[in-house]
Design an enzyme around this catalytic site. Structure first.
Site, PDB file in Angstrom:
ATOM      1  N   HIS A   1       0.861  -1.174   0.000  1.00 61.00           N
ATOM      2  CA  HIS A   1       0.000   0.000   0.000  1.00 61.00           C
ATOM      3  C   HIS A   1       0.908   1.239   0.000  1.00 61.00           C
ATOM      4  O   HIS A   1       2.067   1.154   0.411  1.00 61.00           O
ATOM      5  CB  HIS A   1      -0.839   0.070   1.286  1.00 61.00           C
ATOM      6  CG  HIS A   1      -2.094  -0.729   1.276  1.00 61.00           C
ATOM      7  ND1 HIS A   1      -2.464  -1.540   2.319  1.00 61.00           N
ATOM      8  CD2 HIS A   1      -3.099  -0.811   0.365  1.00 61.00           C
ATOM      9  CE1 HIS A   1      -3.639  -2.096   2.059  1.00 61.00           C
ATOM     10  NE2 HIS A   1      -4.051  -1.669   0.875  1.00 61.00           N
TER      11      HIS A   1
ATOM     12  N   CYS B   1      -2.676   0.795   9.720  1.00 58.54           N
ATOM     13  CA  CYS B   1      -3.812  -0.011   9.243  1.00 58.54           C
ATOM     14  C   CYS B   1      -4.843  -0.311  10.319  1.00 58.54           C
ATOM     15  O   CYS B   1      -6.006  -0.551  10.026  1.00 58.54           O
ATOM     16  CB  CYS B   1      -3.342  -1.372   8.723  1.00 58.54           C
ATOM     17  SG  CYS B   1      -1.796  -1.347   7.874  1.00 58.54           S
TER      18      CYS B   1
HETATM   19  C1  CIR Z   1      -4.913  -7.346   3.597  1.00 60.85           C
HETATM   20  O1  CIR Z   1      -4.273  -8.060   2.833  1.00 60.85           O
HETATM   21  O2  CIR Z   1      -5.818  -6.621   3.217  1.00 60.85           O
HETATM   22  C2  CIR Z   1      -4.559  -7.377   5.067  1.00 60.85           C
HETATM   23  N1  CIR Z   1      -4.028  -8.648   5.406  1.00 60.85           N
HETATM   24  C3  CIR Z   1      -3.567  -6.282   5.400  1.00 60.85           C
HETATM   25  C4  CIR Z   1      -4.097  -4.903   5.209  1.00 60.85           C
HETATM   26  C5  CIR Z   1      -3.138  -3.862   5.644  1.00 60.85           C
HETATM   27  N2  CIR Z   1      -3.754  -2.583   5.588  1.00 60.85           N
HETATM   28  C6  CIR Z   1      -3.112  -1.449   5.374  1.00 60.85           C
HETATM   29  O3  CIR Z   1      -1.916  -1.458   5.075  1.00 60.85           O
HETATM   30  N3  CIR Z   1      -3.812  -0.339   5.395  1.00 60.85           N
END
Ligand code: CIR
Length: 253
Positions: free
Chosen positions: A161, A248
């Site tokens: 991201h 996150c």
């Molecule tokens: C995903 O793959 O969506 C989750 N395991 C991790 C999301 C991480 N979110 C973020 O960096 N904002």
């Protein structure tokens, strides 16, 4: 100043969530401990915490940041790019109705994860990633510009991201790693550059008087303290196993 945060307890199904890492299976009890310490750290920063219960049907839903982008006057409900996560927005929108009257939404075929959006004062940076497509980024840019903000789209090369490799601390200070170090879009900021081996710690969060960083990155801690910030270190191993970082796990507004 941030006044509020929204967090969500991870459910047992977290273990079956999405990941691209080879760091192993998360240990649920340890994850809960780390999440609890995260919430305590936020409380120490002086914010009111809205704590949502776990949703077993959405294994990745503890990563609330991806479901919305918040500003002082309105909320943008996203359209998360991973199918298994898309339904997370229903609960988040409901919860946000307790705080906001004005909403925008990202519409299919546009997809956007909140993790791909970085705010630096009145400027929003939007990553195009595996999760955020061009159409989602375009819609988001249009929304923000219609609200008087500036917006710049940044196609990502390597990071998961946008905010995986960058954080804004205020006062024109930007923490940057990897592909963002030499990136022209961020050249005008005072940069705190994070080395390759410490890259995970570029995802840190400025919360009022503190910067929260992952534990185990003494160089990052030193650089931030040298720049005048007080840091809080948190163990993040079980979150990192599933591609998550500090930002996150909360919506901050
Ligand atoms: C995903 O793959 O969506 C989750 N395991 C991790 C999301 C991480 N979110 C973020 O960096 N904002």
């Amino acid at each position: 100043m941030f006044k509020n945060v929204i967090v969500k307890e991870p459910g047992k199904s977290y273990l079956n969530g999405l990941t691209t890492t080879d760091l192993g299976k998360p240990i649920y009890e340890l994850l809960l401990e780390q999440h609890k310490s995260y919430v305590e750290a936020l409380e120490k920063c002086g914010v009111e915490v809205t704590y949502l219960p776990p949703s077993e049907e959405f294994p990745d839903s503890t990563f609330v940041e991806d479901a919305a982008v918040l500003t002082p006057n309105f909320a943008v409900v996203t359209n998360p790019g991973a199918e298994s996560r898309n339904g997370e927005i229903v609960e988040i929108e409901e919860v946000l109705k307790g705080f906001y009257d004005k909403f925008h939404t990202i519409q299919a075929p546009g997809t956007l994860d909140g993790g791909d959006v970085l705010q630096a004062e009145d400027h929003f940076y939007i990553g195009i990633s595996e999760r955020t497509n061009e159409e989602g980024a375009r819609q988001f840019k249009e929304i923000m510009e219609s609200e008087g903000y500036q917006a710049t789209i940044i196609p990502l090369k390597e990071f998961f991201h946008l905010k995986t490799g960058i954080a804004y601390l205020g006062n024109n200070k930007m923490v940057v790693a990897g592909e963002f170090v030499e990136h022209p879009a961020f050249a005008s900021y005072d940069q705190i550059v994070i080395g390759k081996e410490d890259e995970y710690s570029a995802n840190c969060i400025r919360m009022n008087d503190f910067v929260i960083i992952p534990a185990g990155y003494p160089e990052t801690k030193r650089k931030l303290e040298e720049a005048g910030y007080e840091t809080i270190e948190l163990e993040m191993s079980e979150v990192q196993k599933h591609d998550g970082g500090l930002s996150c796990l909360s919506l901050r507004f």
